[in-house]
Design a protein around this motif. Structure first.
Motif, PDB file in Angstrom:
ATOM      1  N   ASN A  10     106.936  45.012 -94.147  1.00  0.00           N
ATOM      2  CA  ASN A  10     106.779  43.564 -94.075  1.00  0.00           C
ATOM      3  C   ASN A  10     107.161  42.912 -95.398  1.00  0.00           C
ATOM      4  OD1 ASN A  10     105.753  43.573 -91.390  1.00  0.00           O
ATOM      5  ND2 ASN A  10     103.774  44.275 -92.170  1.00  0.00           N
ATOM      6  N   THR A  11     107.288  41.592 -95.387  1.00  0.00           N
ATOM      7  CA  THR A  11     107.672  40.851 -96.593  1.00  0.00           C
ATOM      8  C   THR A  11     106.436  40.302 -97.304  1.00  0.00           C
ATOM      9  OG1 THR A  11     108.197  39.051 -95.068  1.00  0.00           O
ATOM     10  CG2 THR A  11     110.048  40.308 -95.963  1.00  0.00           C
ATOM     11  N   ALA A 219     111.915  36.509 -93.867  1.00  0.00           N
ATOM     12  CA  ALA A 219     110.683  36.821 -93.134  1.00  0.00           C
ATOM     13  C   ALA A 219     111.038  37.453 -91.798  1.00  0.00           C
ATOM     14  CB  ALA A 219     109.880  35.546 -92.881  1.00  0.00           C
ATOM     15  N   PRO A 220     110.365  38.550 -91.428  1.00  0.00           N
ATOM     16  CA  PRO A 220     110.656  39.180 -90.133  1.00  0.00           C
ATOM     17  C   PRO A 220     110.260  38.306 -88.940  1.00  0.00           C
ATOM     18  CG  PRO A 220     108.823  40.294 -91.238  1.00  0.00           C
ATOM     19  CD  PRO A 220     109.403  39.333 -92.232  1.00  0.00           C
ATOM     20  N   GLY A 221     109.309  37.396 -89.132  1.00  0.00           N
ATOM     21  CA  GLY A 221     108.842  36.578 -88.013  1.00  0.00           C
ATOM     22  C   GLY A 221     109.846  35.560 -87.511  1.00  0.00           C
ATOM     23  N   ARG A 223     112.821  36.510 -86.852  1.00  0.00           N
ATOM     24  CA  ARG A 223     113.600  37.384 -85.961  1.00  0.00           C
ATOM     25  C   ARG A 223     115.082  37.005 -85.958  1.00  0.00           C
ATOM     26  NH1 ARG A 223     112.473  40.755 -86.493  1.00  0.00           N
ATOM     27  NH2 ARG A 223     113.159  41.977 -84.747  1.00  0.00           N
ATOM     28  N   PHE A 349     104.275  43.659 -98.608  1.00  0.00           N
ATOM     29  CA  PHE A 349     103.205  42.780 -98.115  1.00  0.00           C
ATOM     30  C   PHE A 349     101.927  42.792 -98.958  1.00  0.00           C
ATOM     31  CE2 PHE A 349      99.737  41.467 -95.363  1.00  0.00           C
ATOM     32  CZ  PHE A 349     100.253  40.328 -94.751  1.00  0.00           C
TER      33      PHE A 349
ATOM     34  N   VAL B  34     101.045  34.721 -92.625  1.00  0.00           N
ATOM     35  CA  VAL B  34     100.983  36.157 -92.299  1.00  0.00           C
ATOM     36  C   VAL B  34     101.853  36.471 -91.089  1.00  0.00           C
ATOM     37  CG1 VAL B  34      99.469  38.013 -91.474  1.00  0.00           C
ATOM     38  CG2 VAL B  34      98.755  36.568 -93.392  1.00  0.00           C
ATOM     39  N   GLY B  35     101.804  35.621 -90.065  1.00  0.00           N
ATOM     40  CA  GLY B  35     102.604  35.854 -88.862  1.00  0.00           C
ATOM     41  C   GLY B  35     104.089  35.948 -89.149  1.00  0.00           C
ATOM     42  N   LEU B  36     104.583  35.116 -90.048  1.00  0.00           N
ATOM     43  CA  LEU B  36     106.012  35.148 -90.344  1.00  0.00           C
ATOM     44  C   LEU B  36     106.391  36.341 -91.216  1.00  0.00           C
ATOM     45  CD1 LEU B  36     106.716  31.353 -90.869  1.00  0.00           C
ATOM     46  CD2 LEU B  36     107.632  32.802 -89.048  1.00  0.00           C
ATOM     47  N   ASN B  37     105.474  36.805 -92.028  1.00  0.00           N
ATOM     48  CA  ASN B  37     105.799  37.900 -92.951  1.00  0.00           C
ATOM     49  C   ASN B  37     105.491  39.291 -92.405  1.00  0.00           C
ATOM     50  OD1 ASN B  37     106.822  36.854 -95.725  1.00  0.00           O
ATOM     51  ND2 ASN B  37     105.295  35.368 -95.060  1.00  0.00           N
ATOM     52  N   THR B  38     105.160  39.363 -91.125  1.00  0.00           N
ATOM     53  CA  THR B  38     104.910  40.651 -90.486  1.00  0.00           C
ATOM     54  C   THR B  38     105.688  40.723 -89.172  1.00  0.00           C
ATOM     55  OG1 THR B  38     102.927  39.693 -89.482  1.00  0.00           O
ATOM     56  CG2 THR B  38     102.610  40.989 -91.480  1.00  0.00           C
ATOM     57  N   TYR B  39     105.787  41.926 -88.637  1.00  0.00           N
ATOM     58  CA  TYR B  39     106.473  42.115 -87.362  1.00  0.00           C
ATOM     59  C   TYR B  39     105.531  41.783 -86.209  1.00  0.00           C
ATOM     60  CZ  TYR B  39     110.667  43.795 -89.523  1.00  0.00           C
ATOM     61  OH  TYR B  39     111.835  43.843 -90.243  1.00  0.00           O
ATOM     62  N   ALA B 244     112.256  45.174 -82.020  1.00  0.00           N
ATOM     63  CA  ALA B 244     111.193  44.932 -83.011  1.00  0.00           C
ATOM     64  C   ALA B 244     110.371  43.692 -82.675  1.00  0.00           C
ATOM     65  CB  ALA B 244     111.760  44.877 -84.433  1.00  0.00           C
ATOM     66  N   GLY B 245     110.383  43.277 -81.406  1.00  0.00           N
ATOM     67  CA  GLY B 245     109.478  42.224 -80.956  1.00  0.00           C
ATOM     68  C   GLY B 245     110.098  40.855 -80.845  1.00  0.00           C
ATOM     69  N   ASN B 247     110.226  36.453 -80.823  1.00  0.00           N
ATOM     70  CA  ASN B 247     110.281  35.493 -81.921  1.00  0.00           C
ATOM     71  C   ASN B 247     108.926  34.853 -82.215  1.00  0.00           C
ATOM     72  OD1 ASN B 247     110.994  33.001 -83.489  1.00  0.00           O
ATOM     73  ND2 ASN B 247     112.993  33.983 -83.285  1.00  0.00           N
ATOM     74  N   THR B 248     108.344  35.205 -83.353  1.00  0.00           N
ATOM     75  CA  THR B 248     107.047  34.667 -83.748  1.00  0.00           C
ATOM     76  C   THR B 248     107.127  33.164 -84.000  1.00  0.00           C
ATOM     77  OG1 THR B 248     106.527  36.763 -84.810  1.00  0.00           O
ATOM     78  CG2 THR B 248     105.185  34.861 -85.438  1.00  0.00           C
TER      79      THR B 248
END
Lengths: 374, 374
Positions: A10-11, A219-221, A223, A349, B34-39, B244-245, B247-248
């Motif tokens: 995570n970032t 940020a991975p969120g 996508r 993270f 947190v939601g944006l910085n995690t998968y 990897a999931g 779109n948050t």
């Protein structure tokens, strides 16, 4: 302190510009009535493609046509689109680093693609081993569909493939008539040392496919990833896209935020990540002692640790979990799931205090693992 | 007036709550560090899943476990995940309405799945034809992997499958031991008449897979769909998810906007769409005359038009394009690409004045097509 997670890439929430990004979201949506009420097309948001083409130009000095770029749902979709375009459907082989990103491995395995791993050293994929592998496959009459490589800040090892090896990989691929799929998702998560050019900047094979992402520098969120390929390979890839296009909302909001400060954001994020890397490497060396080999990666989000031979990584991980720290088991990153003496630690993270405490817990866990085994 | 597009099933920008959605975007992102910085995990945003489970409960009176729901990148990803979980990889057959959504057809064709089409009438898939099809395949020793049906406001025909046919489809599927994949993406785009229950509310087959979307009741640019399935089918589907999931960012923003006003929004949007449908049907009847059979769909975004036998839809479409109006060719919606006498007209996006002018242009184009053919 709660459980500390070193398992997932995570970032850094500490440098995430939440309020400014929220403002960008408001602005972007205010101007997006038509964009939201229509389908995005196969390539996706034009502004984001232009910004990412500029990113590639700034890093590599090579012009990328935004019309040869597809915005994807993270780089995982780009990996799958490239694979679908290149595979034949039966007897498919991909040649790749022996230790590699777990998402890619899982996707290839689930898709029924045979992974042939090439050993790495501290400078990435070994070219003598790649030559041997390609020759052996050729002798068996088996031609791989493509080479997949994570050449820069390789996941999980953190290795950077030097320019001479990149040129050799390109030469070998040409000799064997095999395209290269280059996954550069960590390319801008840079701390120190030289950055060799991306393979696509060194290679003129018209079949080359280049993948990158916003999950690591932003940020991975959100996508968002992307893929670059030239026609006719581009059309082969577009033909495999069946999701009615990438996310307009996420693309527009992310573009609105990053368009005037892409490198400013990257620089700021990297300064903080470098401090986390330093804390992680320092903490591991202090708490795990000299018996563990700890990398000091010049970029990326991971430290790769070789445990002493008498410590089973699975047992160590289980003890760590009981002590409130989670790590990734090295065998998850092996193309055949082989049990090696490795663990991978992600430092993006957790905060600096969590990194220190997590390393202390790992040191305690190492002693306990040994005590219970003896 | 510029070119008028009736070809694509976009939504109504006139009722899109741009400013309120922009405000929701700002609020959602403010709380999403947190939601944006995690998968996001395999299932996706929990709040959105709970809201969509409520949507299903409100419409069908059946409890849906949010833990049995996957948020997807539009319903197209849900279609592909269901397909990947159900197919065998060779000799795969899907039984479906003979005229169907072009995205589904393209995806099945590209994936190498054999589509066996079942004729429709004005009440959807004909159950005598489905029984014949399943018996014929069984006689040949060929078992379809699943039945795919767009039972409510079918695309492109607008037909609604009555409850007795739904029960018969479930019965036939059980007799032949074949799961049903129900695509209900238009289910809430409702104008008049009764709404029969969704198949999943009538069926207790543990393998049933239900797909829905936010692209039709909200906006395609948020690229959000979802899939409902129970274990162990759920696990089979999750195993096929390699992105990897979902779109948050899009999930959180859309949830923030819709959570307190889902049905209020749907009602408001449907009132405006009903007026557009009325304008389209009225305009077509006035301008195309009595020779064309024009549906009056009780829901969905499309009018399905049968042209006179002496008018080629391809030629008509080309003349239309020259006259500044675009339509979709019926053969694009046929599982074998058969040329029938049909065109499909989407009325969600254009304004009322464009609908009237577009219908006039279609009338002129019909006369010109005939003149040039005679």
């Amino acid at each position: 302190m709660d459980a500390i997670g070193f398992a997932t890439g995570n970032t850094n929430p500490g440098t995430f510009p939440t309020e400014a990004f929220a403002e960008a979201a408001r602005r972007a949506v205010s101007d997006l009535t038509v964009g939201l009420n229509t389908y995005p097309g196969d390539l996706g948001h034009e502004g984001l493609r232009m910004l990412m083409a500029r990113r590639e130009f700034d890093r590599e000095g090579v012009a990328v046509d935004p019309g040869h770029m597809l915005v994807t749902n993270g780089s995982m979709q780009a990996i799958m689109l490239a694979t679908d375009a290149l595979r034949d459907g039966r007897d498919d082989i991909v040649v790749m680093e022996e230790y590699c990103y777990v998402g890619t491995i899982r996707a290839y395995r689930e898709s029924g693609i045979e992974m042939v791993g090439v050993p790495l050293d501290e400078r990435g994929m070994r070219m003598d081993a790649l030559a041997d592998t390609l020759n052996r496959l050729a002798d068996d009459g088996r031609k791989p569909r493509f080479i997949y490589t994570l050449a820069t800040y390789q996941n999980p090892t953190g290795a950077v493939l030097p320019t001479d090896r990149r040129l050799r990989m390109i030469e070998l691929a040409r000799e064997h008539d095999i395209p290269i799929v280059e996954d550069n998702c960590y390319g801008d998560v840079h701390y120190d040392g030289d950055k060799p050019p991306a393979l696509y900047a060194l290679d003129d094979d018209p079949r080359q496919i280049y993948l990158c992402s916003l999950s690591k520098i932003f940020a991975p969120g959100v996508r968002l990833g992307y893929l670059v390929a030239r026609p006719p390979m581009l059309e082969r890839i577009v033909a495999k896209r069946m999701d009615a296009g990438p996310n307009t909302l996420a693309s527009a909001v992310t573009h609105e935020y990053l368009r005037d400060r892409l490198w400013e954001h990257v620089e700021m994020a990297n300064v903080a990540l470098r401090a986390k890397r330093d804390a992680m490497v320092d903490g591991l060396r202090r708490h795990l002692g000299n018996e563990c080999a700890v990398t000091n990666p010049p970029g990326g989000l991971f430290v790769w640790v070789r445990l002493p031979d008498d410590v089973d990584p699975g047992a160590f991980r289980a003890v760590g979990n009981r002590n409130g720290v989670d790590v990734a088991h090295g065998s998850d990153f092996h193309v055949r799931g082989d049990a090696g003496p490795f663990i991978r630690l992600a430092f993006g993270f957790p905060g600096l205090d969590e990194i220190e405490e997590g390393c202390a817990r790992l040191g305690r866990s190492l002693r306990e693992t040994r005590d219970s085994a003896s």
